[in-house]
Enzyme design. Sequence first.
Site, PDB file in Angstrom:
ATOM      1  N   LYS A  62       0.792  -1.259  -0.089  1.00  0.00           N
ATOM      2  CA  LYS A  62      -0.076   0.172   0.101  1.00  0.00           C
ATOM      3  C   LYS A  62       1.034   1.133  -0.122  1.00  0.00           C
ATOM      4  CE  LYS A  62      -3.903  -2.122   2.293  1.00  0.00           C
ATOM      5  NZ  LYS A  62      -4.577  -2.818   3.392  1.00  0.00           N
ATOM      6  N   GLN A  84      -5.255  -1.419   9.557  1.00  0.00           N
ATOM      7  CA  GLN A  84      -5.218  -2.803   8.711  1.00  0.00           C
ATOM      8  C   GLN A  84      -5.703  -3.862   9.735  1.00  0.00           C
ATOM      9  OE1 GLN A  84      -3.795  -3.492   5.736  1.00  0.00           O
ATOM     10  NE2 GLN A  84      -4.490  -5.890   6.048  1.00  0.00           N
ATOM     11  N   ASP A 140     -11.370   2.779   3.817  1.00  0.00           N
ATOM     12  CA  ASP A 140     -12.008   1.494   3.491  1.00  0.00           C
ATOM     13  C   ASP A 140     -13.325   1.457   3.485  1.00  0.00           C
ATOM     14  OD1 ASP A 140     -10.259  -0.642   3.820  1.00  0.00           O
ATOM     15  OD2 ASP A 140      -9.678  -0.295   5.929  1.00  0.00           O
TER      16      ASP A 140
HETATM   17  N1  GUN Z   1      -7.567  -6.935   6.037  1.00  0.00           N
HETATM   18  C1  GUN Z   1      -8.054  -7.553   4.748  1.00  0.00           C
HETATM   19  N2  GUN Z   1      -8.601  -6.745   4.174  1.00  0.00           N
HETATM   20  C2  GUN Z   1      -8.516  -5.672   4.513  1.00  0.00           C
HETATM   21  C3  GUN Z   1      -9.026  -4.407   3.922  1.00  0.00           C
HETATM   22  O1  GUN Z   1      -9.772  -4.292   2.707  1.00  0.00           O
HETATM   23  N3  GUN Z   1      -8.927  -3.291   4.744  1.00  0.00           N
HETATM   24  C4  GUN Z   1      -8.209  -3.224   5.773  1.00  0.00           C
HETATM   25  N4  GUN Z   1      -8.144  -2.191   6.465  1.00  0.00           N
HETATM   26  N5  GUN Z   1      -7.756  -4.479   6.418  1.00  0.00           N
HETATM   27  C5  GUN Z   1      -7.670  -5.650   5.713  1.00  0.00           C
END
Ligand code: GUN
Length: 296
Positions: free
Chosen positions: A53, A97, A120
């Site tokens: 990311k 996350q 998100d």
């Molecule tokens: N963990 C697995 N997929 C995601 C996601 O799309 N966003 C976040 N914040 N954590 C994750």
Amino acid sequence: MPQLIDGKAFAASLRERLADSVRTLKEIHGVTPGLAVVLVGEDPASQVYVRNKGKQTVEAGMASFEHRLDASTSQAELLALIDRLNADDAVNGILVQLPLPRQIDEAAVINAIDPAKDVDGFHLTNVGRLATGGDGLVPCTPLGCLMLLQDHLGDLSGAKAVVVGRSNIVGKPMASLLLANHCTVTIAHSRTRDLAGECRAADILVAAVGRPRMIPGDWIKSGATVIDVGINRVTGEDGKNRLVGDVDFDSAAAVAGAITPVPGGVGPMTIACLLRNTVEATCRQKGIDPGAILPG
Ligand code: GUN
């Protein structure tokens, strides 16, 4: 053979177009979008996601702020960081996350994020906006699936869509997006009585259950469009690890009209859509029309 829906290529093209959007924001509006990613603990898969990311955020010309916290971080400490990020003008998007360590209440953390910075799309305000047809931030993986479907099929109106899986991250928001795009939507799950029959009725089948190769080709209608969200690590007969989806690709490919491969299908779309959401959030915070900035 069905058509392969190449998410890797689509995501690369989306990232390039977003880099153009970011250039415009900088040159015309004097704004550099900033994304803060918070990782608590040392989960290996999460570390890989967070690194990717950050890298792709910088490649798109945006500012990346990474916060790595110890696995023993308390909920109060994490909430204090969220407060600081909410108040920081250089931060336009915040992603925490998941999963979080056990001592932390995920919902409390997600709902502490300013909904305008919730890239998100997990905050209750954004969930409510998606469910009621408002202009909110939409979860990245289902948004990526929708973009691939629209690119492949054009107008989705009237199609029968079946989403297998009912998670808050993928299944439920995917169903809302398909409904907003005028599909007739069924959400199926582990307790669905005739799962095979439900799947066989689908013009669009989205698999998001997290079980390797659970959906065989004979559950798929001839010519259907299949979007496989699963990314499952399995050990092959040769003893080597490989990634497979929730759909049994070889048997599905014999009947589907189009299908996403794993890897290289939905996976790369998630981060590309995170970058897209960060640009959208930045525009809204600065009073700029996102429609004039975002790729079409
Ligand atoms: N963990 C697995 N997929 C995601 C996601 O799309 N966003 C976040 N914040 N954590 C994750």
